[in-house]
Write an enzyme that holds these catalytic residues in place. Structure first.
Site, PDB file in Angstrom:
ATOM      1  N   ASP A 184      -9.265   3.876  -1.551  1.00 44.50           N
ATOM      2  CA  ASP A 184     -10.202   4.389  -0.542  1.00 44.50           C
ATOM      3  C   ASP A 184     -11.484   4.886  -1.196  1.00 44.50           C
ATOM      4  O   ASP A 184     -11.494   5.944  -1.837  1.00 44.50           O
ATOM      5  CB  ASP A 184      -9.558   5.537   0.243  1.00 44.50           C
ATOM      6  CG  ASP A 184      -8.353   5.073   1.045  1.00 44.50           C
ATOM      7  OD1 ASP A 184      -8.112   3.858   1.090  1.00 44.50           O
ATOM      8  OD2 ASP A 184      -7.653   5.920   1.614  1.00 44.50           O
ATOM      9  N   GLU A 205       2.675   5.000  -4.078  1.00 44.55           N
ATOM     10  CA  GLU A 205       2.612   5.912  -5.243  1.00 44.55           C
ATOM     11  C   GLU A 205       3.905   6.713  -5.490  1.00 44.55           C
ATOM     12  O   GLU A 205       4.084   7.143  -6.632  1.00 44.55           O
ATOM     13  CB  GLU A 205       1.451   6.901  -5.066  1.00 44.55           C
ATOM     14  CG  GLU A 205       0.096   6.257  -5.161  1.00 44.55           C
ATOM     15  CD  GLU A 205      -0.263   5.352  -3.981  1.00 44.55           C
ATOM     16  OE1 GLU A 205      -0.931   4.327  -4.207  1.00 44.55           O
ATOM     17  OE2 GLU A 205       0.146   5.664  -2.851  1.00 44.55           O
ATOM     18  N   ASP A 243       0.854  -1.191   0.000  1.00 48.31           N
ATOM     19  CA  ASP A 243       0.000   0.000   0.000  1.00 48.31           C
ATOM     20  C   ASP A 243       0.894   1.246   0.000  1.00 48.31           C
ATOM     21  O   ASP A 243       2.107   1.148   0.180  1.00 48.31           O
ATOM     22  CB  ASP A 243      -0.867  -0.063   1.275  1.00 48.31           C
ATOM     23  CG  ASP A 243      -1.952   1.007   1.304  1.00 48.31           C
ATOM     24  OD1 ASP A 243      -2.332   1.507   0.231  1.00 48.31           O
ATOM     25  OD2 ASP A 243      -2.423   1.322   2.405  1.00 48.31           O
TER      26      ASP A 243
END
Length: 864
Positions: A509, A389, A386
């Site tokens: 999300d 990015e 996670d």
């Protein structure tokens, strides 16, 4: 060319069905996506280039492959790609004054090229973003590609992944044909789609275009994934249901969740931990108070013995902490991204962190070692990567403040508490062209790694930014493959072209709203086109709390996502499916059917692995000629034949669903039939606990009896559902089934641990025949799988002369075989049409070994 130096312009027909146009600077080497990350051919040498210089006024030339013709004009520069079979122009970068876009630009930090498009072209792709208008690209919506931690609730914004590819579907004289265009470039870019044209505005790198001619949507994805890497094989258990939550404060809560799923008789295969298991949010650690190893290991032993799996989260940021072994070993191996010679400092959940540089081979080795050490500490069954990015709670150049606790114990963990100053002094941190980053033109280093930071071999974050999650997926895949020789399961948030070759994806999300439920379908369908077929959204929404009604409807859709997981936020109330009686009932219905369909889903994942075919796909994939389907974003197909038509609006107890021409059978009640003469909206009942799933004619679907866990469901007897057009007296159907030892790294035939069965059915001259062909029978025979029931839909009953053969030998004792016929119901009599009578024939009590070929036949009954 508005740029210094000459431009090299090599061209290559890489295969009969792929064209590459590579435009770079002749004078100096420019950044390209590393060839070791995305393996591909090097561009042709200088000798093979055309248009070495704009000074040479070469007349327009044409080059062609089996399906594509390439032509170019040197001054002003432009090129075109045409389809050979019908002469259609697929891409044309030459414009004139009436066009709403400028000319070709090739500067150091700004590249621009455009193409004209026909007004009626339907485009898909250019992700990742949440598209409020559905799967089709929408004129004048922004499409910015730059990996960003902006939650998926933000519409029309550059989200976690960068996929600079689009599929273009056109319908000429009633015939649909598709092609795709990939711009292989990892730099930030805005893509401006105006309906009649498309313009790329890119802040670095080269123009490296690949054209995939199709012509069917499935052909396009096949050609695309043949180039970027076929989707990774997934273990069988990963198609079970997954439960996760950020905020399982200790192990007893996790144990409780598992027990409650059992008590509620809701299927569950995988239990997840977000970062609650960690010591102070640090990767590869265990919180000894809340997740003591002495209790965690017996829990894992228990669930593993039942066939359940356990997955935890790993974030890339490594906590800066002198007593933390992972950090110390990282420093010693020099694995971190640098700024002015020192590891670049950022902040994520553990506080101050450094980011591993996965472009560095030493980092990949160190990461593999850390994964191995962690696996020895906790035998996890997969990893969830996670925040890759990469996400940073601060921006700019930061230092650790003295005399202040960071992060503070009281505030939310995502507030920046380092001492930071902006970096704007370089052309990398403040480029001349500002992409629409985060949907609001923030500086490109905002809340990520400063773009002037440096990777291995002097590579700038400016160029490599959008590759971060992709490079981490590759390193994690390599690390997991090195463990126990098992098939890796990785779930990644950030993706790039080729990520599907290594990992699954969830859409990040989302909110517990009806709108977000709708958006989840479009994003899922897009990722199928991107070559990441194992995809799904947080069921019931990540935050805030969903309503009971919404959670009912969401599990009914989510039970048919390829990747099916309920996940909730720390600050949300609990939303496991058993928390409401009504949701538990909907879950038992929908997940009950999913678990019966596991052999079908797993076979689709095998097809995805060998041909790229998406598991979940838009309806136009099976019906490319029907323009009414081109924008349909509220229904989807699993494979070519199973159509899911969910309730997506509050208060609805029926669904108006579009049925393409042909016969559709309700999967939950196969006596219910809908016959459509042309694309037709039909209203079907959908009370709270009902999800409409329909099976198309011409299919043979393998199913099993289901269960509460895939390991057990997998060993139950098989049944086949065979669908003919309603009332047909002749026709054919086919299907297939792939079975293997699902934790072996390879998913292929010929290794002694897999079997592949093709099923066929035919009706002609008053007789019906259903038969199978088997490749690699050994594995299926060893496992002892049998087919117990065959259900044939759409024919007019069974008259007699029933025979069964196995491996060419007649089955003499048929005393256990029961045959029943039920007339089928047509909820809507089509006006002016005498719908022929149609029956459901069930043949039960069979004991046909899946690993042996069989044939059964009977005479059709003629009823009055």
């Amino acid at each position: 060319f508005n740029g210094s130096g000459e431009i090299l312009f090599p061209l290559r027909h890489e295969t009969g069905d792929r064209l590459r146009v590579h435009i770079t600077d002749a004078e100096k080497q420019r950044w390209e996506v590393p060839y070791n990350l995305l393996p591909r051919d090097q561009p042709p040498s200088l000798k093979q280039t055309i248009g070495r210089s704009r000074k040479n006024l070469i007349t327009a030339s044409e080059y062609s492959s089996s399906e594509l013709i390439f032509s170019y004009i040197p001054d002003p520069f432009g090129f075109a790609v045409k389809r050979k079979s019908n002469g259609q122009t697929l891409f044309n970068s030459s414009g004139d004054e009436s066009d709403p876009y400028g000319s070709f630009v090739f500067k150091d930090q700004y590249l621009e090229i455009s193409t004209r498009l026909p007004k009626d072209a339907s485009l898909y792709g250019l992700g990742e973003n949440t598209q409020p208008h559905g799967i089709k690209l929408y004129p004048n919506d922004p499409y910015t590609l730059y990996t960003t931690d902006v939650s998926a609730i933000n519409l029309n914004t550059d989200l976690y992944g960068s996929h600079p590819v689009y599929m273009d579907l056109r319908n000429v004289n009633g015939e649909g044909s598709a092609h795709a265009v990939l711009l292989l470039n990892s730099n930030g870019m805005d893509v401006v789609y105006r309906g009649s044209s498309l313009t790329y505005k890119v802040i670095g790198g080269v123009f490296d275009f690949y054209f995939f001619p199709g012509p069917s949507p499935l052909d396009v994805v096949d050609q695309y994934t043949a180039f970027i890497g076929r989707p990774a094989p997934m273990p069988y258990w990963s198609f079970g249901f997954h439960q996760c939550r950020w905020g399982y404060h200790n192990l007893s809560v996790v144990e409780d969740v598992v027990e409650n799923y059992k008590a509620a008789k809701i299927p569950l295969d995988v239990i997840w931990n977000d970062d609650d298991h960690m010591d102070g949010h640090k990767d590869f650690t265990l919180n000894q108070q809340n997740y003591p190893r002495a209790k965690l290991l017996p829990f894992l032993e228990k669930i593993h013995s039942e066939g359940m799996k356990y997955i935890v989260i790993i974030d890339p940021g490594i906590g800066v902490n002198s007593t933390y072994g992972v950090y110390q070993r990282g420093l010693a191996n020099d694995v971190f991204i640098k700024y002015e010679g020192k590891p670049y400092l950022a902040q994520v959940w553990p506080g101050a962190v450094n980011f591993p540089d996965f472009l560095n081979p030493k980092t990949v080795e160190w990461w593999g070692d850390e994964v191995k050490r962690f696996h020895e500490l906790v035998p996890v069954d997969g990893l969830w990567i996670d925040m890759n990015e990469a996400s940073n709670f601060c921006s700019g150049l930061c230092t650790i403040p003295e005399g202040k606790k960071c992060p503070s114990v009281t505030g939310p963990g995502w507030e920046c508490c380092l001492d930071c100053k902006n970096i704007t002094k370089t052309r990398w941190d403040d480029p001349p062209y500002k992409i629409n980053a985060s949907g609001s033109q923030v500086p490109i280093g905002y809340k990520t790694i400063a773009t002037s930071a440096v990777h291995y071999n002097g590579v700038l974050e400016y160029d490599a930014h959008s590759l971060y999650g992709f490079s981490q997926s590759i390193a994690t895949h390599k690390a997991l493959q090195g463990l126990q020789g098992k098939r890796p399961f990785i779930l990644t948030r950030s993706t790039f072209v080729g990520s599907g070759h290594y990992a699954a994806h969830w859409t990040g999300d989302n909110k517990g709203t009806w709108d977000d439920l709708k958006y989840s379908i479009s994003t899922m369908l897009n990722f199928g086109i991107f070559g990441v077929p194992m995809v799904g959204s947080d069921i019931c929404g990540f935050y805030p709390a969903p309503t009971e009604e919404l959670c009912n409807r969401w599990i009914e859709v989510g039970a048919f996502y390829p990747f099916s997981r309920d996940h909730a936020n720390y600050y949300s109330p609990r939303q496991e499916l058993y928390q409401w009686k009504s949701v538990a009932e909907s879950a038992r219905n929908a997940l009950g059917m999913r678990y019966k369909l596991l052999p079908y889903l797993y076979t689709l994942s095998y097809e995805a692995h060998i041909t790229g075919a998406p598991i979940a796909r838009p309806l136009f994939f099976s019906f490319p000629n029907i323009t009414e389907l081109y924008g349909l974003s509220t229904q989807f197909l699993l494979g070519s034949s199973l159509m899911v038509s969910p309730v997506l609006d509050k208060g609805n107890t029926e669904v108006s669903a579009l049925f393409p021409p042909g016969t559709w059978y309700s999967l939950f009640d196969m006596t219910q039939v809908i016959v459509s003469e042309e694309p037709h909206y039909h209203t079907v009942p959908a009370p709270l606990h009902v999800i409409n799933v329909h099976l198309y004619q011409g299919a043979i679907i393998p199913m099993q009896q289901g269960g509460l866990i895939s390991k057990q469901a997998r060993m139950t007897p098989f049944s086949l559902v065979v669908t003919f057009p309603a009332g047909a007296t002749e026709g054919g159907a086919k299907g297939n089934l792939f079975l293997d030892e699902d934790e072996l790294p390879d998913m292929k035939l010929g290794n002694g641990y897999s079997s592949y069965i093709e099923f066929y059915a035919n009706a002609a001259e008053g007789a019906v025949k259903v038969w199978s062909e088997v490749q690699e029978s050994k594995f299926a025979l060893e496992k002892g799988w049998v087919i117990e029931k065959v259900t044939v839909l759409g024919l007019n009953g069974i008259g007699g002369a029933f025979t069964v053969e196995v491996d060419g030998n007649a089955v003499v004792d048929t005393s256990n075989i029961e045959i029943s016929t039920t007339e089928q119901m047509f909820p809507e009599k089509l006006e002016g049409k005498n719908t022929k009578r149609s029956a459901m024939v069930e043949v039960k009590g069979l004991q046909l070994p899946v690993g042996k070929k069989f044939a059964m036949s009977w005479k059709m009954g003629i009823k009055g």
